[in-house]
Design a protein around this motif. Structure first.
Motif, short mmCIF file in Angstrom:
data_model
loop_
_atom_site.label_atom_id
_atom_site.label_comp_id
_atom_site.label_asym_id
_atom_site.label_seq_id
_atom_site.Cartn_x
_atom_site.Cartn_y
_atom_site.Cartn_z
N ASN A 185 -6.53 5.71 7.22
CA ASN A 185 -7.90 5.31 7.56
C ASN A 185 -8.24 3.94 6.99
O ASN A 185 -9.01 3.18 7.59
CB ASN A 185 -8.89 6.34 7.04
CG ASN A 185 -8.76 7.68 7.73
OD1 ASN A 185 -8.31 7.75 8.87
ND2 ASN A 185 -9.14 8.76 7.06
N LYS A 186 -7.66 3.62 5.83
CA LYS A 186 -7.97 2.36 5.18
C LYS A 186 -7.32 1.18 5.88
O LYS A 186 -7.92 0.13 6.04
CB LYS A 186 -7.50 2.43 3.71
CG LYS A 186 -7.69 1.13 2.93
CD LYS A 186 -7.16 1.30 1.52
CE LYS A 186 -7.29 -0.02 0.74
NZ LYS A 186 -6.74 0.11 -0.62
N THR A 187 -6.06 1.35 6.30
CA THR A 187 -5.31 0.22 6.86
C THR A 187 -5.08 0.33 8.36
O THR A 187 -4.88 -0.69 9.01
CB THR A 187 -3.95 0.11 6.15
OG1 THR A 187 -3.21 1.33 6.36
CG2 THR A 187 -4.14 -0.11 4.67
N GLU A 224 0.83 -1.20 0.00
CA GLU A 224 0.00 0.00 0.00
C GLU A 224 0.87 1.25 0.00
O GLU A 224 0.59 2.23 -0.72
CB GLU A 224 -0.91 0.00 1.23
CG GLU A 224 -1.94 -1.12 1.27
CD GLU A 224 -3.14 -0.83 0.39
OE1 GLU A 224 -3.17 0.24 -0.24
OE2 GLU A 224 -4.04 -1.68 0.32
N PRO A 274 -3.11 2.97 -4.16
CA PRO A 274 -4.31 3.73 -3.76
C PRO A 274 -4.58 4.84 -4.74
O PRO A 274 -3.67 5.52 -5.19
CB PRO A 274 -3.92 4.28 -2.38
CG PRO A 274 -2.43 4.31 -2.41
CD PRO A 274 -2.02 3.14 -3.25
N GLN A 281 -6.03 9.00 3.80
CA GLN A 281 -6.88 7.92 3.30
C GLN A 281 -6.23 6.56 3.52
O GLN A 281 -6.89 5.58 3.88
CB GLN A 281 -7.18 8.14 1.82
CG GLN A 281 -8.16 9.25 1.54
CD GLN A 281 -8.50 9.37 0.07
OE1 GLN A 281 -7.88 8.73 -0.77
NE2 GLN A 281 -9.45 10.22 -0.25
#
Length: 440
Positions: A187-189, A89, A364, A184
């Motif tokens: 927050n995603k991971t 990521e 991303p 982002q």
């Protein structure tokens, strides 16, 4: 700017050109070089991280095939896979940073050198021509009208200020997008990784077996009790005399267990099941009404009594533990918690989170642009490096370019300005239906 004379306007405009060409653009080029070094440093970090967690995964595989540490080996393998996914990521984020920020800044710097150089030469030439025209009028003895010359200097100065602001805004918006992308990604991971880490920690702790207690001598036990009493007397405030065994509430069955949970009750919140109204002569007891919240101020109950204070007042005192219940939910049993953790944190569940595999994780996407108004949503950019994703529409004052008089060159033509946006004629269609296909 209104109080500046023609000479001050001229010097200020040349100063803006010099600031952009001699300071801003070289600083932007240096920033691009530092950004490329930043990307290379992360690539080296990613390689080292891959080697480290591969080694950790191999150790986990060995533990997985042992008779004693199978569950721990499974956790080590999951940790390695989770870290590998996080690294992928981050690689996607750095790829976006290199493509959308560093490359666009480098392209704009290269184009802006020629653009500003040509614009400054046009400005100097026009100033020279108008100054020469005024001098010729003075030699002929005619009345010289310098209003057009001063107006040109004011407009040129105003346009130079707009160009200076546009370049700094471009840089700021690019890095606002970078922070949005990082946020982002976190927050995603971040939330999922924190939950899995907590679950792994609890599952590892569940494998710990209690150590057998060694019998201690009476003298040692007596000394330890005295030491605990001394320590407790130092840590706790003066609580007054401890009442006798606590009563049971009338007409109610206590649902509160007196077993210690999580090492004691200090700081826990209790809700009153029934009212406790001691006599006014008993100043060491804590009165409260039904439903009030009480904060416990001792580690363990004594004779069935707790010491605490109500949240609605500063009074402190003893109260019967059978009159209250804990506010927080009771903890799960170890067997239920372990089965839940094992079912939620298996290798298959981790692979489902990672999509089709760790090798095919897409980078991303850049953050979506903010919603535009109906008037600005019809406009797009013709140059790929003009604005960053999600850039705000420029103010109407910037879009309004005064047309120069006939024969006067435009100082900052928008068609060749790498930091400018251009309005396009919107394409309008009323047919929004899908095409119909006929088969014969």
């Amino acid at each position: 700017m209104a109080g500046m004379n023609s000479d001050q306007l001229h010097r200020s405009t040349l100063g803006i050109y010099s600031s952009l060409m001699d300071e801003f653009n070289p600083s932007l080029q240096k920033l691009v070089s530092l950004g490329n070094s930043y990307v290379q440093a992360f690539k080296a970090l990613a390689v080292t991280s891959e080697a480290y967690f591969n080694a950790l995964s191999k150790i986990g595989e060995k533990a997985f095939h042992t008779a004693s540490s199978r569950s721990i080996g499974d956790i080590l393998i999951q940790i390695s896979e989770g870290q590998r996914r996080l690294t992928l990521e981050l690689e996607g984020m750095f790829h976006w940073f290199s493509r959308e920020i560093l490359q666009q800044m480098d392209t704009n710097v290269q184009l802006d050198r020629d653009f500003l150089s040509g614009s400054r030469e046009q400005y100097k030439s026009e100033v020279h021509n108008q100054a020469a025209a005024l001098e010729r009028q003075l030699r002929r003895g005619t009345s010289q009208d310098s209003s057009e010359y001063v107006q040109f200097l004011r407009e040129s100065h105003s346009q130079a200020l707009v160009e200076e602001e546009r370049r700094y805004r471009f840089l700021a918006e690019k890095h606002c997008n970078l922070i949005q992308t990082i946020a982002q990604l976190m927050n995603k991971t971040g939330g999922g990784l924190q939950q899995r880490a907590d679950a792994w920690m609890e599952e590892v702790g569940a494998t710990r077996r209690p150590e057998p207690r060694r019998p201690s001598s009476p003298d040692h036990t007596l000394g330890r009790r005295k030491g605990e009493e001394i320590r407790r007397s130092k840590e706790e405030p003066e609580l007054g005399s401890i009442p006798s065994r606590a009563p049971s509430p009338q007409g109610s069955i206590s649902r509160f267990s007196m077993d210690s949970v999580g090492g004691g009750y200090l700081g826990r919140s209790m809700r009153a099941l029934v009212a406790h109204e001691p006599a006014s002569s008993q100043s060491t007891l804590l009165p409260f009404s039904r439903g009030q919240i009480i904060t416990v101020m001792v580690q363990q109950p004594r004779n069935g009594w707790f010491y605490g204070r109500t949240d609605s007042s500063s009074r402190q005192g003893w109260f019967p533990g059978s009159y209250v219940e804990p506010v927080d939910d009771p903890p799960q049993s170890p067997s239920l918690r372990n089965s839940t953790l094992r079912s939620n944190n298996s290798m298959s569940n981790l692979q489902e989170h990672s999509g089709t595999g760790s090798q095919n994780v897409a980078p991303p996407p850049p953050p979506p642009p903010p919603p535009l108004s109906s008037s600005s949503s019809k406009h797009s950019e013709t140059r790929p490096m003009a604005t960053a994703p999600g850039k705000r529409a420029e103010s109407k004052s910037e879009h309004k370019q005064r047309s120069p008089p006939p024969g006067r060159p435009e100082l900052f033509p928008r068609g060749t300005n790498p930091f400018a946006t251009v309005k396009l004629k919107p394409t309008v269609t009323n047919d929004k239906s899908a095409p119909r296909l006929y088969r014969r």
